[in-house]
Design a protein around this motif. Structure first.
Motif, PDB file in Angstrom:
ATOM      1  N   ALA A  98     -15.948  12.124 -29.199  1.00  0.00           N
ATOM      2  CA  ALA A  98     -14.725  11.362 -28.965  1.00  0.00           C
ATOM      3  C   ALA A  98     -14.890   9.903 -29.381  1.00  0.00           C
ATOM      4  O   ALA A  98     -13.977   9.312 -29.981  1.00  0.00           O
ATOM      5  N   ALA A  99     -16.049   9.330 -29.082  1.00  0.00           N
ATOM      6  CA  ALA A  99     -16.287   7.936 -29.436  1.00  0.00           C
ATOM      7  C   ALA A  99     -16.320   7.743 -30.947  1.00  0.00           C
ATOM      8  O   ALA A  99     -15.813   6.742 -31.471  1.00  0.00           O
ATOM      9  N   TYR A 100     -16.898   8.702 -31.657  1.00  0.00           N
ATOM     10  CA  TYR A 100     -16.937   8.607 -33.122  1.00  0.00           C
ATOM     11  C   TYR A 100     -15.525   8.642 -33.701  1.00  0.00           C
ATOM     12  O   TYR A 100     -15.188   7.859 -34.614  1.00  0.00           O
ATOM     13  N   ALA A 101     -14.703   9.527 -33.181  1.00  0.00           N
ATOM     14  CA  ALA A 101     -13.328   9.613 -33.687  1.00  0.00           C
ATOM     15  C   ALA A 101     -12.562   8.321 -33.416  1.00  0.00           C
ATOM     16  O   ALA A 101     -11.803   7.844 -34.280  1.00  0.00           O
ATOM     17  N   LEU A 102     -12.766   7.722 -32.242  1.00  0.00           N
ATOM     18  CA  LEU A 102     -12.049   6.504 -31.894  1.00  0.00           C
ATOM     19  C   LEU A 102     -12.577   5.285 -32.646  1.00  0.00           C
ATOM     20  O   LEU A 102     -11.838   4.309 -32.844  1.00  0.00           O
ATOM     21  N   ALA A 103     -13.826   5.329 -33.063  1.00  0.00           N
ATOM     22  CA  ALA A 103     -14.432   4.161 -33.699  1.00  0.00           C
ATOM     23  C   ALA A 103     -14.425   4.214 -35.215  1.00  0.00           C
ATOM     24  O   ALA A 103     -14.308   3.174 -35.874  1.00  0.00           O
ATOM     25  N   ARG A 104     -14.541   5.413 -35.798  1.00  0.00           N
ATOM     26  CA  ARG A 104     -14.768   5.494 -37.241  1.00  0.00           C
ATOM     27  C   ARG A 104     -13.685   6.230 -38.018  1.00  0.00           C
ATOM     28  O   ARG A 104     -13.715   6.249 -39.238  1.00  0.00           O
ATOM     29  N   ILE A 105     -12.737   6.844 -37.326  1.00  0.00           N
ATOM     30  CA  ILE A 105     -11.684   7.604 -38.010  1.00  0.00           C
ATOM     31  C   ILE A 105     -10.340   6.964 -37.706  1.00  0.00           C
ATOM     32  O   ILE A 105     -10.006   6.714 -36.539  1.00  0.00           O
ATOM     33  N   ASP A 106      -9.572   6.698 -38.724  1.00  0.00           N
ATOM     34  CA  ASP A 106      -8.227   6.140 -38.556  1.00  0.00           C
ATOM     35  C   ASP A 106      -7.213   7.271 -38.431  1.00  0.00           C
ATOM     36  O   ASP A 106      -7.068   8.086 -39.343  1.00  0.00           O
ATOM     37  N   PHE A 107      -6.528   7.330 -37.295  1.00  0.00           N
ATOM     38  CA  PHE A 107      -5.490   8.332 -37.105  1.00  0.00           C
ATOM     39  C   PHE A 107      -4.406   7.748 -36.216  1.00  0.00           C
ATOM     40  O   PHE A 107      -4.643   6.795 -35.460  1.00  0.00           O
ATOM     41  N   ALA A 108      -3.212   8.305 -36.306  1.00  0.00           N
ATOM     42  CA  ALA A 108      -2.070   7.800 -35.553  1.00  0.00           C
ATOM     43  C   ALA A 108      -2.293   7.990 -34.047  1.00  0.00           C
ATOM     44  O   ALA A 108      -2.727   9.045 -33.602  1.00  0.00           O
ATOM     45  N   GLY A 109      -2.002   6.931 -33.296  1.00  0.00           N
ATOM     46  CA  GLY A 109      -2.138   6.998 -31.843  1.00  0.00           C
ATOM     47  C   GLY A 109      -3.532   6.718 -31.331  1.00  0.00           C
ATOM     48  O   GLY A 109      -3.801   6.937 -30.149  1.00  0.00           O
ATOM     49  N   ARG A 110      -4.419   6.240 -32.196  1.00  0.00           N
ATOM     50  CA  ARG A 110      -5.797   6.013 -31.763  1.00  0.00           C
ATOM     51  C   ARG A 110      -5.866   4.950 -30.668  1.00  0.00           C
ATOM     52  O   ARG A 110      -6.571   5.132 -29.671  1.00  0.00           O
ATOM     53  N   LYS A 111      -5.141   3.848 -30.839  1.00  0.00           N
ATOM     54  CA  LYS A 111      -5.180   2.776 -29.848  1.00  0.00           C
ATOM     55  C   LYS A 111      -4.566   3.208 -28.525  1.00  0.00           C
ATOM     56  O   LYS A 111      -5.057   2.849 -27.449  1.00  0.00           O
ATOM     57  N   VAL A 112      -3.489   3.979 -28.625  1.00  0.00           N
ATOM     58  CA  VAL A 112      -2.854   4.474 -27.387  1.00  0.00           C
ATOM     59  C   VAL A 112      -3.809   5.394 -26.633  1.00  0.00           C
ATOM     60  O   VAL A 112      -3.933   5.319 -25.398  1.00  0.00           O
ATOM     61  N   LEU A 113      -4.497   6.257 -27.352  1.00  0.00           N
ATOM     62  CA  LEU A 113      -5.451   7.166 -26.723  1.00  0.00           C
ATOM     63  C   LEU A 113      -6.603   6.398 -26.091  1.00  0.00           C
ATOM     64  O   LEU A 113      -7.053   6.734 -24.986  1.00  0.00           O
ATOM     65  N   LEU A 114      -7.074   5.355 -26.771  1.00  0.00           N
ATOM     66  CA  LEU A 114      -8.155   4.546 -26.218  1.00  0.00           C
ATOM     67  C   LEU A 114      -7.719   3.857 -24.932  1.00  0.00           C
ATOM     68  O   LEU A 114      -8.465   3.840 -23.940  1.00  0.00           O
ATOM     69  N   VAL A 115      -6.508   3.302 -24.921  1.00  0.00           N
ATOM     70  CA  VAL A 115      -6.001   2.649 -23.713  1.00  0.00           C
ATOM     71  C   VAL A 115      -5.873   3.649 -22.569  1.00  0.00           C
ATOM     72  O   VAL A 115      -6.199   3.351 -21.415  1.00  0.00           O
ATOM     73  N   ALA A 116      -5.429   4.858 -22.884  1.00  0.00           N
ATOM     74  CA  ALA A 116      -5.288   5.888 -21.847  1.00  0.00           C
ATOM     75  C   ALA A 116      -6.639   6.267 -21.262  1.00  0.00           C
ATOM     76  O   ALA A 116      -6.775   6.459 -20.043  1.00  0.00           O
ATOM     77  N   ILE A 117      -7.649   6.361 -22.116  1.00  0.00           N
ATOM     78  CA  ILE A 117      -8.997   6.700 -21.635  1.00  0.00           C
ATOM     79  C   ILE A 117      -9.544   5.587 -20.755  1.00  0.00           C
ATOM     80  O   ILE A 117     -10.105   5.834 -19.680  1.00  0.00           O
ATOM     81  N   ILE A 118      -9.373   4.338 -21.192  1.00  0.00           N
ATOM     82  CA  ILE A 118      -9.862   3.209 -20.400  1.00  0.00           C
ATOM     83  C   ILE A 118      -9.109   3.116 -19.072  1.00  0.00           C
ATOM     84  O   ILE A 118      -9.689   2.771 -18.041  1.00  0.00           O
ATOM     85  N   ALA A 119      -7.810   3.451 -19.094  1.00  0.00           N
ATOM     86  CA  ALA A 119      -7.011   3.381 -17.866  1.00  0.00           C
ATOM     87  C   ALA A 119      -7.521   4.336 -16.798  1.00  0.00           C
ATOM     88  O   ALA A 119      -7.389   4.067 -15.601  1.00  0.00           O
ATOM     89  N   THR A 120      -8.102   5.448 -17.219  1.00  0.00           N
ATOM     90  CA  THR A 120      -8.620   6.399 -16.229  1.00  0.00           C
ATOM     91  C   THR A 120      -9.781   5.822 -15.429  1.00  0.00           C
ATOM     92  O   THR A 120     -10.073   6.305 -14.329  1.00  0.00           O
ATOM     93  N   LEU A 121     -10.440   4.793 -15.972  1.00  0.00           N
ATOM     94  CA  LEU A 121     -11.532   4.155 -15.234  1.00  0.00           C
ATOM     95  C   LEU A 121     -11.017   3.422 -14.002  1.00  0.00           C
ATOM     96  O   LEU A 121     -11.790   3.142 -13.082  1.00  0.00           O
ATOM     97  N   MET A 122      -9.737   3.083 -13.996  1.00  0.00           N
ATOM     98  CA  MET A 122      -9.159   2.352 -12.863  1.00  0.00           C
ATOM     99  C   MET A 122      -8.714   3.283 -11.736  1.00  0.00           C
ATOM    100  O   MET A 122      -8.336   2.816 -10.669  1.00  0.00           O
ATOM    101  N   ILE A 123      -8.720   4.580 -11.979  1.00  0.00           N
ATOM    102  CA  ILE A 123      -8.317   5.543 -10.948  1.00  0.00           C
ATOM    103  C   ILE A 123      -9.514   5.843 -10.049  1.00  0.00           C
ATOM    104  O   ILE A 123     -10.568   6.249 -10.543  1.00  0.00           O
ATOM    105  N   PRO A 124      -9.415   5.644  -8.752  1.00  0.00           N
ATOM    106  CA  PRO A 124     -10.548   5.944  -7.858  1.00  0.00           C
ATOM    107  C   PRO A 124     -10.955   7.413  -7.961  1.00  0.00           C
ATOM    108  O   PRO A 124     -10.100   8.303  -8.059  1.00  0.00           O
ATOM    109  N   PHE A 125     -12.246   7.635  -7.918  1.00  0.00           N
ATOM    110  CA  PHE A 125     -12.757   9.000  -8.017  1.00  0.00           C
ATOM    111  C   PHE A 125     -12.228   9.879  -6.896  1.00  0.00           C
ATOM    112  O   PHE A 125     -11.906  11.054  -7.092  1.00  0.00           O
ATOM    113  N   GLN A 126     -12.090   9.296  -5.704  1.00  0.00           N
ATOM    114  CA  GLN A 126     -11.638  10.082  -4.554  1.00  0.00           C
ATOM    115  C   GLN A 126     -10.205  10.569  -4.726  1.00  0.00           C
ATOM    116  O   GLN A 126      -9.815  11.592  -4.151  1.00  0.00           O
TER     117      GLN A 126
END
Length: 281
Positions: A98-126
């Motif tokens: 996943a990191a390789y695709a987000l860092a080295r491959i240009d595709f539509a929606g890449r930035k949106v997908l990255l923001v969504a992944i980072i946003a999940t870090l703000m959700i408490p595990f519990q």
């Protein structure tokens, strides 16, 4: 002797202060580990004595014998290795892809997908624990290795961490491979991954340690004592009237941290060597 004195005179005060600070911080960090080790070899009378003492007056192996007799210790350690090792192996594979695709491959929606992944870090595990348990139960994976490992097979932090490392690698190395006719997966496997060994080792070590030490996850997803891990197994150590035998608990904790120490010592040298040669392969 004169050379030593000359060297001491040439030492800067800032260097001396840095060394003193390092010694103090190291002592603070190592003190809990020292308490665990020393308490593991104390008899019960000394563990419960007041005022407490750091060094045992009488060394004993009774705590180590008791913890291995009261618990299926070999089974628990094996489960911990399968759980932490399995999560680490799958996480390194999926996170790196996943990191390789987000860092080295240009595709539509890449930035949106990255923001969504980072946003999940703000959700408490519990907050996700109950839905995850319901999903695992629907699959019939409670008290199974699949139920322990599958929900943690990928991690948002790992994806973000590896993406940042992949961005730091020069694009010339994979561009040259593409010119030679390498496929995208071949570039990932043969060009990018060999240069990312320090990041992979770091993420692997963090993932393994975090899952090895995790208490809540095995307690929730396993109800069978034989499927527990070493951390969840130690919670079963209770004496008469619910009193916790601290000496036995410390003995179990000592055995539990030994694999982590060994893993760190084995990886440390390789980690330093790969940092020195990053980008040269």
């Amino acid at each position: 002797m004169s050379a030593l004195r000359l060297r001491l005179r040439e030492t800067r005060p800032s260097t001396v202060l840095a060394v003193i600070a390092l010694v103090v911080v190291s002592a603070i960090v190592l003190l809990p580990i020292a308490i665990i080790v020393l308490t593991a070899f104390k008899p019960a009378a000394e563990v419960n004595a007041y005022p407490p003492s750091l060094l045992p007056d009488q060394w004993t192996l009774d705590n180590l014998k008791e913890v291995t007799s009261e618990l299926p210790f070999a089974r628990l350690v094996g489960n911990s290795f399968l759980f932490a090792g399995g999560v680490t192996a799958f996480a390194l594979v999926f996170d790196s892809l996943a990191a390789y695709a987000l860092a080295r491959i240009d595709f539509a929606g890449r930035k949106v997908l990255l923001v969504a992944i980072i946003a999940t870090l703000m959700i408490p595990f519990q907050a996700t624990l109950i839905p995850l348990y319901q999903l695992v139960a629907d699959f019939g994976w409670v008290n199974t290795y699949a139920g322990l490992i599958a929900p943690r097979a990928a991690d948002a932090f790992g994806i973000f961490f590896l993406r940042q490392f992949f961005l730091s690698l020069p694009r010339d190395i994979d561009a040259a491979a593409r010119i030679d006719g390498a496929s995208e997966f071949r570039v990932f496997r043969s060009v990018v991954l060999p240069n990312a060994v320090p990041a992979l080792l770091t993420l692997g070590l963090f993932t393994f340690v975090n899952n090895w030490n995790d208490l809540l996850w095995p307690l929730v997803f396993t109800t069978d004592a034989d499927m527990g891990t070493i951390t969840s197994g130690l919670t079963l150590l209770t004496g008469p009237s619910g009193i916790v035998p601290h000496g036995v608990m410390m003995a179990g904790s000592l055995i539990a941290i030994l694999p982590l120490v060994i893993a760190f010592l084995l990886i440390q040298r390789r980690f330093i060597e790969n940092i020195a040669t990053t980008g040269l392969k």
